[in-house]
Design a protein around this motif. Sequence first.
Motif, PDB file in Angstrom:
ATOM      1  N   SER A 181      -6.510 -44.626  -6.218  1.00  0.00           N
ATOM      2  CA  SER A 181      -6.415 -44.687  -7.337  1.00  0.00           C
ATOM      3  C   SER A 181      -7.371 -45.391  -8.372  1.00  0.00           C
ATOM      4  CB  SER A 181      -4.464 -43.837  -7.475  1.00  0.00           C
ATOM      5  OG  SER A 181      -4.064 -45.126  -6.769  1.00  0.00           O
ATOM      6  N   LEU A 182      -7.446 -46.218  -7.078  1.00  0.00           N
ATOM      7  CA  LEU A 182      -7.784 -47.780  -7.883  1.00  0.00           C
ATOM      8  C   LEU A 182      -8.982 -47.636  -8.646  1.00  0.00           C
ATOM      9  CD1 LEU A 182      -6.848 -50.275  -4.957  1.00  0.00           C
ATOM     10  CD2 LEU A 182      -5.491 -50.062  -6.704  1.00  0.00           C
ATOM     11  N   GLU A 183      -9.517 -48.123  -9.513  1.00  0.00           N
ATOM     12  CA  GLU A 183     -10.574 -48.838  -9.957  1.00  0.00           C
ATOM     13  C   GLU A 183     -11.935 -48.692  -9.700  1.00  0.00           C
ATOM     14  OE1 GLU A 183     -12.748 -50.302 -14.444  1.00  0.00           O
ATOM     15  OE2 GLU A 183     -10.603 -51.236 -13.858  1.00  0.00           O
ATOM     16  N   GLU A 184     -11.228 -49.153  -8.752  1.00  0.00           N
ATOM     17  CA  GLU A 184     -13.065 -50.075  -7.867  1.00  0.00           C
ATOM     18  C   GLU A 184     -13.617 -48.341  -6.921  1.00  0.00           C
ATOM     19  OE1 GLU A 184     -13.984 -53.411  -3.865  1.00  0.00           O
ATOM     20  OE2 GLU A 184     -12.013 -52.441  -5.144  1.00  0.00           O
ATOM     21  N   TYR A 185     -12.139 -47.999  -6.849  1.00  0.00           N
ATOM     22  CA  TYR A 185     -13.231 -46.631  -5.670  1.00  0.00           C
ATOM     23  C   TYR A 185     -12.878 -44.823  -6.490  1.00  0.00           C
ATOM     24  CZ  TYR A 185     -11.808 -50.141  -1.821  1.00  0.00           C
ATOM     25  OH  TYR A 185     -12.050 -51.367  -1.362  1.00  0.00           O
ATOM     26  N   SER A 186     -13.400 -45.042  -7.668  1.00  0.00           N
ATOM     27  CA  SER A 186     -12.976 -44.038  -8.565  1.00  0.00           C
ATOM     28  C   SER A 186     -14.490 -43.599  -8.662  1.00  0.00           C
ATOM     29  CB  SER A 186     -13.120 -44.451  -9.990  1.00  0.00           C
ATOM     30  OG  SER A 186     -14.167 -45.347 -10.948  1.00  0.00           O
ATOM     31  N   LYS A 187     -15.454 -44.166  -8.086  1.00  0.00           N
ATOM     32  CA  LYS A 187     -16.640 -43.326  -7.705  1.00  0.00           C
ATOM     33  C   LYS A 187     -16.981 -42.264  -6.321  1.00  0.00           C
ATOM     34  CE  LYS A 187     -21.554 -43.096  -6.954  1.00  0.00           C
ATOM     35  NZ  LYS A 187     -23.028 -44.083  -7.069  1.00  0.00           N
ATOM     36  N   LEU A 188     -15.514 -43.047  -5.157  1.00  0.00           N
ATOM     37  CA  LEU A 188     -15.199 -42.441  -4.422  1.00  0.00           C
ATOM     38  C   LEU A 188     -14.519 -40.806  -4.441  1.00  0.00           C
ATOM     39  CD1 LEU A 188     -15.621 -42.062  -0.721  1.00  0.00           C
ATOM     40  CD2 LEU A 188     -13.779 -43.739  -1.594  1.00  0.00           C
ATOM     41  N   LEU A 189     -13.403 -41.394  -5.436  1.00  0.00           N
ATOM     42  CA  LEU A 189     -12.715 -40.576  -5.500  1.00  0.00           C
ATOM     43  C   LEU A 189     -13.017 -39.044  -5.992  1.00  0.00           C
ATOM     44  CD1 LEU A 189     -10.250 -39.171  -6.265  1.00  0.00           C
ATOM     45  CD2 LEU A 189      -9.795 -40.035  -8.403  1.00  0.00           C
ATOM     46  N   VAL A 190     -14.156 -39.406  -6.263  1.00  0.00           N
ATOM     47  CA  VAL A 190     -14.935 -38.085  -7.594  1.00  0.00           C
ATOM     48  C   VAL A 190     -15.824 -37.515  -6.439  1.00  0.00           C
ATOM     49  CG1 VAL A 190     -17.021 -37.903  -8.891  1.00  0.00           C
ATOM     50  CG2 VAL A 190     -15.352 -39.313 -10.039  1.00  0.00           C
ATOM     51  N   ARG A 237       0.323 -38.072 -10.170  1.00  0.00           N
ATOM     52  CA  ARG A 237       0.379 -38.845 -11.220  1.00  0.00           C
ATOM     53  C   ARG A 237      -0.636 -39.440 -11.419  1.00  0.00           C
ATOM     54  NH1 ARG A 237       5.576 -39.801 -11.576  1.00  0.00           N
ATOM     55  NH2 ARG A 237       5.712 -37.864 -12.696  1.00  0.00           N
ATOM     56  N   ARG A 238      -0.989 -41.018 -10.344  1.00  0.00           N
ATOM     57  CA  ARG A 238      -2.164 -41.328 -10.321  1.00  0.00           C
ATOM     58  C   ARG A 238      -3.800 -41.280 -10.060  1.00  0.00           C
ATOM     59  NH1 ARG A 238       0.938 -43.951  -5.635  1.00  0.00           N
ATOM     60  NH2 ARG A 238       3.051 -45.886  -6.016  1.00  0.00           N
ATOM     61  N   LEU A 239      -3.678 -40.047  -8.943  1.00  0.00           N
ATOM     62  CA  LEU A 239      -5.177 -39.828  -8.723  1.00  0.00           C
ATOM     63  C   LEU A 239      -5.429 -38.856 -10.289  1.00  0.00           C
ATOM     64  CD1 LEU A 239      -4.150 -37.943  -5.594  1.00  0.00           C
ATOM     65  CD2 LEU A 239      -5.964 -40.070  -5.863  1.00  0.00           C
ATOM     66  N   ASN A 240      -5.059 -38.498 -10.831  1.00  0.00           N
ATOM     67  CA  ASN A 240      -4.963 -37.943 -12.391  1.00  0.00           C
ATOM     68  C   ASN A 240      -5.478 -38.909 -13.603  1.00  0.00           C
ATOM     69  OD1 ASN A 240      -4.928 -34.924 -11.385  1.00  0.00           O
ATOM     70  ND2 ASN A 240      -2.509 -34.687 -11.860  1.00  0.00           N
ATOM     71  N   ASP A 241      -4.316 -39.583 -13.691  1.00  0.00           N
ATOM     72  CA  ASP A 241      -4.993 -40.645 -14.133  1.00  0.00           C
ATOM     73  C   ASP A 241      -5.902 -41.763 -13.672  1.00  0.00           C
ATOM     74  OD1 ASP A 241      -1.929 -40.671 -15.792  1.00  0.00           O
ATOM     75  OD2 ASP A 241      -1.138 -42.110 -14.442  1.00  0.00           O
TER      76      ASP A 241
END
Length: 436
Positions: A272-281, A299-303
């Motif tokens: 959920s951290l901005e640093e790992y947004s690419k990994l989440l995708v 909720r954090r993941l969706n945000d």
Amino acid sequence: MSSLSSLTSSTLPTKWSDVVLNKSPSNINNIKTYTTNLFPPLTSKSHKGSHGRIAIIGGSDKYTGAPYYAAQSALNFGVDLVTVFCAKEASVPIKCYSPELMVQSVYSIEALNTLQKEENVLLKQLEECKQSNDIIMDTTTADDDNDTANNGNSQEMEQMLNKLEHSNEKQHLLIASELQSENDKMDELADRLSKMKRLGQQLQEVKDRQDAYINESVESIIEMLPSLHALCIGPGLGRHSLVFKVVSQVIHKAMELELALVLDADSLYMLSLEEYSKLLVELRGYEKCVMTPNVMEMRRLNDALSSSNASSINSNVCPAENHNIIVQKGSVDTISNIHSTMYCEEEGGLKRSGGIGDVLAGTISAFMAWNTMLETDSDDIDGIRQQQRVFACWTACVAVKKATKSAYDKKRRSMSALDISGEIGNVLDDIEHGLD
């Protein structure tokens, strides 16, 4: 962009009795298609490891119970071998909890804290130097602005020297003082710039040591990945920023090896951290990934997915819908992916003790390991393989709720996660016999 939970709904079994009584929905012509890859057969030819090898990454200086619950539940469910990769501070307690678990410390929180503290001290000193330099530069600039005849340092010096030749003694001393003041400022600025350079070099050395330590930790984990059927990350992991760097590299390697991943607890916070947004995708498009968020984690993941940064990444690499599996925990568990949504309405116990989520993470890991072992190329027809994974995760939810109900009936208010884990074996037999 659609959220993780806004997926296509289907009318599927909600309780295990629906499966046993063959109350299959219209889009499942043969319930056996979805139960085929649930359980590996027990035969005389079985050997150690033939019923699953999984690993848990979790356990920190503060949390030792969570990875144990996840690992022990997988063992109780029938997996042969479970390894726990954890912080050095957690390894001895976890080893003492169970002689059956293989426990390997891969980093030390104390060592990571020391490296992080060194970095923070140097960053603070660099910032202080920068602010001091800015003050000196501002003062020098202000002095230059007050001298309308100044067109540069050399010109200013020449003008002041000319003044000295035609001044009286008092003026001579005043101009000499101004010159000395400017020289002192320049000397101080040069000293501070030199100090900043030294601090920058020291900071780079610390970062190099951090990278070396992280790489060593990563290597100690990934060398075992090819022998695993599933990897669970998150129970008791903690939220140390350097541990997250280890975990992110391990996840990338696991995806390269097409290893089944179960992401729980603190690993979801990391994503959920901005640093790992690419990994989440990237994980959103990885079919062998299972995420197990509660309401807050969802909720954090969706945000995170709705953030502008994640949206810009999505336009390039993110699929229109999430292909991984989301197991959203609650009174009714929701298991979703691009192909279908299932709801687990199995009755559980009334006591919500800590550790139930860890038991579920271990149980899902067992099912994902078995699914990996049993899947064949012929399964991958019209999304059947991925629907089988969804069904496996749903069955794990059923099993844990049944185990929770059984443990609660026996222990009532004193029920704990360990009691639930202990009921898993009996529940497993009931489920498997129900299929027979």
